[in-house]
Design a protein around this motif. Sequence first.
Motif, short mmCIF file in Angstrom:
data_model
loop_
_atom_site.label_atom_id
_atom_site.label_comp_id
_atom_site.label_asym_id
_atom_site.label_seq_id
_atom_site.Cartn_x
_atom_site.Cartn_y
_atom_site.Cartn_z
N SER A 460 0.82 -1.21 0.00
CA SER A 460 0.00 0.00 0.00
C SER A 460 0.86 1.26 0.00
CB SER A 460 -0.92 -0.01 1.21
OG SER A 460 -1.76 1.13 1.22
N GLU A 461 1.88 1.27 0.82
CA GLU A 461 2.76 2.44 0.90
C GLU A 461 3.53 2.68 -0.39
OE1 GLU A 461 5.16 1.60 4.29
OE2 GLU A 461 3.67 2.28 5.74
N LYS A 462 3.92 1.62 -1.06
CA LYS A 462 4.71 1.73 -2.30
C LYS A 462 3.83 1.93 -3.54
CE LYS A 462 8.64 -1.13 -0.79
NZ LYS A 462 9.73 -0.18 -1.12
N ASP A 487 0.18 -5.49 -8.66
CA ASP A 487 0.18 -5.25 -10.10
C ASP A 487 1.36 -5.97 -10.74
OD1 ASP A 487 -0.03 -4.39 -12.67
OD2 ASP A 487 0.23 -2.25 -12.22
N MET A 488 1.17 -7.23 -11.08
CA MET A 488 2.26 -8.07 -11.55
C MET A 488 2.73 -7.73 -12.96
SD MET A 488 3.26 -9.92 -9.17
CE MET A 488 2.77 -10.50 -7.54
N LEU A 489 2.05 -6.83 -13.64
CA LEU A 489 2.53 -6.40 -14.95
C LEU A 489 3.80 -5.56 -14.80
CD1 LEU A 489 2.02 -6.38 -18.00
CD2 LEU A 489 0.59 -4.35 -17.67
N ASN A 490 3.99 -4.96 -13.65
CA ASN A 490 5.13 -4.10 -13.39
C ASN A 490 6.34 -4.94 -12.98
OD1 ASN A 490 7.00 -2.25 -12.33
ND2 ASN A 490 5.41 -0.91 -11.50
N PRO A 491 7.45 -4.89 -13.73
CA PRO A 491 8.63 -5.69 -13.38
C PRO A 491 9.17 -5.38 -11.99
CG PRO A 491 8.85 -4.79 -15.59
CD PRO A 491 7.65 -4.14 -14.98
N GLU A 492 9.09 -4.14 -11.55
CA GLU A 492 9.57 -3.78 -10.22
C GLU A 492 8.77 -4.49 -9.14
OE1 GLU A 492 9.31 0.16 -7.34
OE2 GLU A 492 9.76 0.48 -9.46
N ILE A 493 7.47 -4.59 -9.35
CA ILE A 493 6.61 -5.24 -8.36
C ILE A 493 6.84 -6.75 -8.37
CG2 ILE A 493 4.20 -5.64 -7.68
CD1 ILE A 493 3.57 -2.87 -8.84
N ARG A 494 7.11 -7.32 -9.54
CA ARG A 494 7.43 -8.75 -9.59
C ARG A 494 8.72 -9.04 -8.81
NH1 ARG A 494 5.95 -8.37 -15.21
NH2 ARG A 494 8.09 -8.73 -15.90
N GLU A 495 9.69 -8.17 -8.90
CA GLU A 495 10.93 -8.35 -8.14
C GLU A 495 10.66 -8.24 -6.64
OE1 GLU A 495 14.21 -9.15 -8.93
OE2 GLU A 495 13.16 -9.81 -10.73
N TRP A 496 9.84 -7.28 -6.27
CA TRP A 496 9.45 -7.12 -4.85
C TRP A 496 8.77 -8.39 -4.34
CZ3 TRP A 496 4.19 -6.88 -3.32
CH2 TRP A 496 3.96 -6.58 -1.99
N TYR A 551 -2.61 -12.22 -16.26
CA TYR A 551 -2.33 -11.85 -14.87
C TYR A 551 -1.74 -13.04 -14.10
CZ TYR A 551 -2.64 -10.12 -10.14
OH TYR A 551 -2.32 -9.75 -8.85
N GLY A 552 -2.37 -14.19 -14.19
CA GLY A 552 -1.87 -15.36 -13.49
C GLY A 552 -0.51 -15.80 -13.98
N TYR A 553 -0.23 -15.57 -15.26
CA TYR A 553 1.08 -15.89 -15.83
C TYR A 553 2.17 -15.07 -15.14
CZ TYR A 553 4.83 -15.43 -19.35
OH TYR A 553 6.03 -15.37 -20.00
N TYR A 554 1.93 -13.77 -15.00
CA TYR A 554 2.93 -12.91 -14.35
C TYR A 554 3.07 -13.23 -12.87
CZ TYR A 554 3.05 -10.14 -18.61
OH TYR A 554 3.22 -9.73 -19.91
N PHE A 555 1.98 -13.61 -12.22
CA PHE A 555 2.05 -14.00 -10.81
C PHE A 555 2.87 -15.28 -10.65
CE2 PHE A 555 0.28 -15.74 -6.85
CZ PHE A 555 0.42 -14.63 -6.02
N HIS A 556 2.64 -16.24 -11.53
CA HIS A 556 3.39 -17.49 -11.55
C HIS A 556 4.88 -17.21 -11.79
CE1 HIS A 556 3.41 -21.87 -13.35
NE2 HIS A 556 4.01 -21.82 -12.19
N MET A 557 5.16 -16.34 -12.75
CA MET A 557 6.53 -15.97 -13.07
C MET A 557 7.25 -15.38 -11.87
SD MET A 557 7.75 -12.82 -15.53
CE MET A 557 6.98 -13.42 -17.02
N ALA A 558 6.60 -14.44 -11.18
CA ALA A 558 7.22 -13.78 -10.04
C ALA A 558 7.48 -14.75 -8.91
CB ALA A 558 6.33 -12.62 -9.56
#
Length: 783
Positions: A460-462, A487-496, A551-558
Amino acid sequence: MMFVSPPPLCRLVLAVLFVFLFFFAAAAWKKDEFRNCNQTPFCKRARFRAPHSLPHYAVSDLAISEGHLKARLLPWRPSVDPVNDAGDPPRSLLLLLSVYQGGVLRLKIDEDYSAPSAPSKKRFEVPDVVLPDLEDRRLWLPRFFSAEDGAATSFYLSDGFEGFLRHDPFEIEVRREGSKDPVVSLNSHGLFDFEQLRQKTEGEDWEERFRGHTDTRPYGPQSISFDVSFHGAEFVYGIPEHASTSLALRPTKGPGVEESEPYRLFNLDVFEYLDDSAFGIYGSIPFMLSHSLKSSSGFFWLNSAEMQIDVLAPGWDNSTASDKSRIDTFWMSEAGILDAFFFVGPGPKDVLRQYASVTGTLAMPQEFAIAYHQCRWNYRDEEDVASVDASFDEHDIPYDVLWLDIEHTDGKRYFTWDRVLFPNPEEMQKKLAAKGRHMVTIVDPHIKRDDSYHVHKEASEKGYYVKDATGKDFDGWCWSGSSSYPDMLNPEIREWWADKFSLNNYGGSTPSLYIWNDMNEPSVFNGPEITMTRDAVHYGGIEHREMHNAYGYYFHMATANGLLKRGNGNDRPFVLSRAFFAGSQRYGAIWTGDNTADWDHLKASVPMVLTLGLTGISFSGADVGGFFGNPEPELLVRWYQLGAFYPFFRAHAHHDTRRREPWLLGSLAAEGELYVDDGKSYNFEHGAYIHRRFIFSDHKLTSYDLHSPPNVGLKKFTSGCTVERIILLGLPSGAEKAVIEPGNFKADIELGPLTLRAATSSVAPTIRKPNVRIADNWSIKVL
């Protein structure tokens, strides 16, 4: 199950496998929760257009640029230009053709954003699915060749195939070199339509409503549709996920076809889905494979918006109904661009290799992951886990992985443990690991909106959550109650997100713990069709409608990348996902979701798993026994027999079902038959044979004669062969003796020679030389 093997030298080995089973209750699929084609405006607009009924596009301004073939598609214009509802004439589109090694053609069609009236918003192109090295394998086109009349252009493809671009009306064909016969084509029936982005006119209503939900549709209609023809094809396969009982895709429209919905690709959380339906469920792969005895070809549309696809019966276009020289299909999508790949084959293995060259191959699983997995919603606490684990040992049933569903967490906050029920999670995992076993816990995308929950507070803060149409964090309802979604479309959020799986950040985890992603369609209980609103906004201003199926693809990837980072890149991840998209095979296993304990779902699981394999996802399986409902004993036995051949082999059940670990509720496992004759003559035609049935029930194995009563003139056959040993799999502990009748003879139950588990060197209980003949009536009671 009982396995009977008669060796040639008067020896017989009987192996009895005990399988214990039980039943459970089911929920019902609510059809009204989901839209059909007539309730989906883009599908309703496109589906019933007649061939060549649309204003067509013509090819202009062809040129070779950086090895691509580029052109414009000019909309048809009569003497007076037609205008759209906004008062603007239709704009030209940009076409790009690219050729890749191994027989792959890529076609991209998009808006011309340099045009004076171009939209300010760009349409979504799906990133991170195509392999990053694909451009390194691109073949530069040195030139193209125009037909004598200038009506078409041809260019070399590769591997004995060429591309053919017809100018007016626009059409793409892939042909065998030197042949006029196409293999696969696009827009042969003039059904290409591209709804361009435009400004809303005063008083125009773009909103869509369904079951009390309103989609604001701020950018208006933006769908794309076109026909694809597979020439010389007898069957088409692919476009999962549907619970079809047929491997080949059945026609959905045309002469002789009952009223039917098109195949829907829209990732949805569907409870107890129908077993033979074109309705879309948890995953979407817009890839279709055609096949005949002569050749195969393939087509893949890289587009993650909702898609509807018709397979058209011969004669759908008012041609001769008996014309079966091709299979026509019609593809419709709500948004995105046309980014399509043609695969030329010529064999099915070639097509699959070409598709894999674009989207990738299966992630190599760890060895434990291909073994048997035991799961239910939910194992109650550490004592329950220890009891289940010990019971597998007690009954000599091999397994490698024990799973925990959402109830293991602290109030359904992922990355946490209920410290009352699971006070020592590290010790619990280490006890399993000491036996060579692993644990899997569930981590879903809905994050509980609780300021005391560290994951929510940080996200929430980020500003890491998907936004709603007003710009606020999207708030939906799922297992944890009021929830938001990263928001898993964002590469920064996937890294987080990936960092959350480190041993330091995921308290209570150990290196032997792996992950299960569920509900990642995403599932939103109070959303339209139990998912996220289409006008929610992702990274870069992308609407959820444009990227929903990914969406689920990016979640799985992360998640998979998180386990990879946790193991310093040298520990193969294991992540099971329910939602999937093209390329999901690179990140882990898939299962077919919330099936039901009935024979139809058992049957449907076979083409479902095979279809996933044909579209790149070969590491998949179905919930053995069915997730909903209580399977009858024979159904569960048969499902275990089939499940052993699923690449991913897991038993799983709903929490409202009765417990169904394999040793519960008594035994069936078990009947078998034996036939023996002299092995060389025709005397068996005159009754000279042995035919026996073996039945195991209540710890008693009995041999019965199935031979018809002897008649005068029948020949007799007997044998001195004896049973050498009986191997008992799953026998409860404490059994030491067996009583053999007739004669009241007692035999010892020994250990060996079959080793059940390499990790523990456990061996199967065995009755050696029970001294019974295969031709006689007898019984053996295990004490």
